[in-house]
Every structure is written in C-alpha cells, then in structure tokens.
Design a protein around this motif. Structure first.
Motif, PDB file in Angstrom:
ATOM      1  N   ASN A 155      42.133  40.588  31.500  1.00  0.00           N
ATOM      2  CA  ASN A 155      41.296  40.492  32.699  1.00  0.00           C
ATOM      3  C   ASN A 155      40.384  41.712  32.819  1.00  0.00           C
ATOM      4  O   ASN A 155      40.602  42.604  33.646  1.00  0.00           O
ATOM      5  CB  ASN A 155      42.178  40.346  33.938  1.00  0.00           C
ATOM      6  CG  ASN A 155      41.391  39.878  35.142  1.00  0.00           C
ATOM      7  OD1 ASN A 155      40.174  39.781  35.102  1.00  0.00           O
ATOM      8  ND2 ASN A 155      42.087  39.576  36.218  1.00  0.00           N
ATOM      9  N   ASP A 158      37.782  40.962  36.211  1.00  0.00           N
ATOM     10  CA  ASP A 158      38.334  40.734  37.546  1.00  0.00           C
ATOM     11  C   ASP A 158      38.289  39.267  37.954  1.00  0.00           C
ATOM     12  O   ASP A 158      37.936  38.920  39.085  1.00  0.00           O
ATOM     13  CB  ASP A 158      37.617  41.593  38.598  1.00  0.00           C
ATOM     14  CG  ASP A 158      37.884  43.076  38.381  1.00  0.00           C
ATOM     15  OD1 ASP A 158      39.016  43.423  37.994  1.00  0.00           O
ATOM     16  OD2 ASP A 158      36.965  43.881  38.585  1.00  0.00           O
ATOM     17  N   ASP A 160      40.023  35.642  38.945  1.00  0.00           N
ATOM     18  CA  ASP A 160      41.135  35.305  39.839  1.00  0.00           C
ATOM     19  C   ASP A 160      42.091  34.279  39.251  1.00  0.00           C
ATOM     20  O   ASP A 160      43.227  34.154  39.708  1.00  0.00           O
ATOM     21  CB  ASP A 160      40.583  34.750  41.164  1.00  0.00           C
ATOM     22  CG  ASP A 160      39.528  35.659  41.770  1.00  0.00           C
ATOM     23  OD1 ASP A 160      39.856  36.826  42.053  1.00  0.00           O
ATOM     24  OD2 ASP A 160      38.364  35.215  41.937  1.00  0.00           O
ATOM     25  N   CYS A 189      46.601  37.813  38.159  1.00  0.00           N
ATOM     26  CA  CYS A 189      45.796  36.675  38.579  1.00  0.00           C
ATOM     27  C   CYS A 189      46.633  35.403  38.497  1.00  0.00           C
ATOM     28  O   CYS A 189      47.716  35.391  37.911  1.00  0.00           O
ATOM     29  CB  CYS A 189      44.538  36.537  37.706  1.00  0.00           C
ATOM     30  SG  CYS A 189      44.845  36.046  36.007  1.00  0.00           S
ATOM     31  N   ALA A 215      49.955  35.710  40.920  1.00  0.00           N
ATOM     32  CA  ALA A 215      49.660  36.983  40.275  1.00  0.00           C
ATOM     33  C   ALA A 215      50.886  37.860  40.048  1.00  0.00           C
ATOM     34  O   ALA A 215      50.809  38.851  39.317  1.00  0.00           O
ATOM     35  CB  ALA A 215      48.628  37.751  41.099  1.00  0.00           C
ATOM     36  N   ILE A 240      45.412  37.263  45.821  1.00  0.00           N
ATOM     37  CA  ILE A 240      44.873  38.137  44.771  1.00  0.00           C
ATOM     38  C   ILE A 240      44.527  39.506  45.337  1.00  0.00           C
ATOM     39  O   ILE A 240      44.910  40.549  44.793  1.00  0.00           O
ATOM     40  CB  ILE A 240      43.628  37.496  44.121  1.00  0.00           C
ATOM     41  CG1 ILE A 240      43.990  36.205  43.398  1.00  0.00           C
ATOM     42  CG2 ILE A 240      42.947  38.486  43.178  1.00  0.00           C
ATOM     43  CD1 ILE A 240      44.871  36.379  42.194  1.00  0.00           C
ATOM     44  N   ARG A 244      46.534  42.990  44.343  1.00  0.00           N
ATOM     45  CA  ARG A 244      45.831  44.046  43.620  1.00  0.00           C
ATOM     46  C   ARG A 244      45.670  45.305  44.456  1.00  0.00           C
ATOM     47  O   ARG A 244      45.579  46.416  43.918  1.00  0.00           O
ATOM     48  CB  ARG A 244      44.464  43.532  43.149  1.00  0.00           C
ATOM     49  CG  ARG A 244      44.576  42.481  42.066  1.00  0.00           C
ATOM     50  CD  ARG A 244      43.228  41.950  41.639  1.00  0.00           C
ATOM     51  NE  ARG A 244      43.390  40.879  40.656  1.00  0.00           N
ATOM     52  CZ  ARG A 244      42.402  40.115  40.217  1.00  0.00           C
ATOM     53  NH1 ARG A 244      41.158  40.320  40.659  1.00  0.00           N
ATOM     54  NH2 ARG A 244      42.631  39.159  39.335  1.00  0.00           N
TER      55      ARG A 244
END
Length: 259
Positions: A155, A158, A160, A189, A215, A240, A244
C-alpha cells in the motif's frame, strides 16, 4: 455520517470455455441481488474458466463479455469487476475489467502469471498496477497469483481496499486464507478475495473460501466451502481512518521502485 460502500461477491462455478452460457447464468444470479449495491465482483476469467487455450476464445475490448459487464453496470447502477481473456495487438491478456455505470471502463493486466500452469507461455504480463476511486474509496484490484507477491500489493498509494479475483484451487486453500488476511493487516486496508467453486476441465477442485477482511484482519464475510452463493458486505472509511490514526504503521513503510 461515515462514507460506506456496499459490495456484492458472486462466488460461482462456470462452464468451461462457454462464454454465452456463463453470461446467461451470471445474469440470472445477479438478478437475485435485490438490495442496492455499489459493486459486484466476479471471479478470475469468469466467462471461460482458467483455460490456456486462448486462441479462438479470447475476445476484444469491444467483445460480448465487456459489453455484458457495461450493460449490467448500467442496469444495476453499480461497478462490475472481474477478469476476462482478452486479445489485443496480437497478445493475450488475463485482464481485469472495471465497468462503471456511466459506461466508462478501466483495466489491469495480471502482473504475475502462473508459470506452474503455463500461463506465462500464453499470456503477456502486465507492467503497471491500477487503482481507481469510487464513492470516496481508493481501490486496488489484483488477480489471483498476485496475492503471493506482497511487494506488488504493498500500500504505497494509501488505498482503502485491495480486491483479488481468483481461480485458486482447493489444494492450496491454506495459503489463500492466510495471505488474504496478511495483506489486510500489513497494508491497513480492507481486503476482498473472490474465488470460484466447482471442478474445471483440468479436474482441479475449487471450494471458494471467498472472504472480506478489515484493516485489522478481522473477518467481515466468508462463504460455506464449495457453495455457490452471493454475499454482500458494507465497508466504511471511518474504520480505515481510525485504524490508521491509532496504528501509524504505514508511516514506517519502506520506499522502493518496482522495475
């Protein structure tokens, strides 16, 4: 209100190298989806099965399979996603098509060809990863064997959601289950794996194990092994962003360039 996306997974068998029958069967199955959905996902090579006999069966970008996807996307007012056997400029591709309800399409050519089955002798490998945005979600679609290559799925943009469409045999189901969850955890994700069921003309058995992971690697949806079925799940951006924000692991990821 959190932005959400409702996604329907069609875990199905297919008829070997019979495009017309497969499209007819899929039309009937998709008509069963009564609730509003934003995306319908179909397996790898859903019109033909995982055949290496590309000559005479591959279709062009204006062929019946892609036209069916566009018609279905328009009728259901959603994205339709799956891979087809495509011929272009004299080369064969295992090509993932994203058909949008407005008539646009995007595509991704499978990067990692399954040499164990001779796919690399028939198809031309893709060279670029493709992402697309839909209703506030950034999505990266990949194909089957790509699952075994975490650098390709990393990833770095970025996104999702990663989607893997597959013809993944039952003999290697433990790898499928394990790697799908790993891709979700390492990339922070959602991950969706959509596999087929049934027995193909090579006598390979497919038991599905299609699934959706969040995720953190938690299972949001799975199927009974071997069952042809349709399942739907909603994913949301808040999950998400919150994950994060709390676990800032992506900030420590390595920088690299893929040749």
């Amino acid at each position: 209100m959190a932005k959400s996306l409702t996604i329907s997974l069609v875990q199905t068998d297919n008829v070997w190298e019979n495009i017309d029958v497969n499209l007819k069967n899929l039309t009937s199955k998709i008509e069963e989806i009564q609730e509003k959905t934003d995306m319908i996902i179909l397996p790898e090579l859903f019109t033909t099965g995982f055949t290496m006999e590309a000559e005479g069966i591959a279709e062009t970008m204006d062929g019946v399979g892609i036209q069916w996807m566009l018609d279905t996307a328009n009728k259901k007012e959603c994205v339709v996603l799956g891979s087809l056997l495509i011929i272009e400029s004299g080369n064969y591709f295992n090509r993932l098509i994203v058909a949008f309800p407005d008539g646009n399409i995007k595509h991704y050519d499978k990067r990692h060809l399954f040499s164990f089955a001779g796919e690399d002798k028939v198809f031309k490998a893709g060279t670029e990863r493709m992402t697309f945005e839909y209703k506030g979600f950034k999505i990266c679609p990949l194909i089957c064997y790509d699952l075994r290559f975490p650098v390709w799925a990393r990833n770095t943009e970025d996104f999702d959601l990663i989607i893997f469409v597959a013809n993944w045999p039952n003999a290697r189901m433990l790898a499928w289950d394990t790697l799908l969850k790993a891709r979700a955890i390492e990339n922070l994700c959602y991950v969706i794996g959509l596999n087929r069921v049934g027995i193909d003309n090579n006598q390979l058995v497919y038991t599905g194990h299609s699934a959706v992971y969040d995720a953190m690697g938690a299972t949001l949806l799975n199927f009974e092994p071997g069952e042809g079925a349709i399942g739907s799940v909603s994913i949301d951006i808040d999950h998400i962003e919150q994950t994060r924000s709390k676990f800032r692991f992506l900030e420590d990821r390595d920088s690299f360039v893929i040749n």
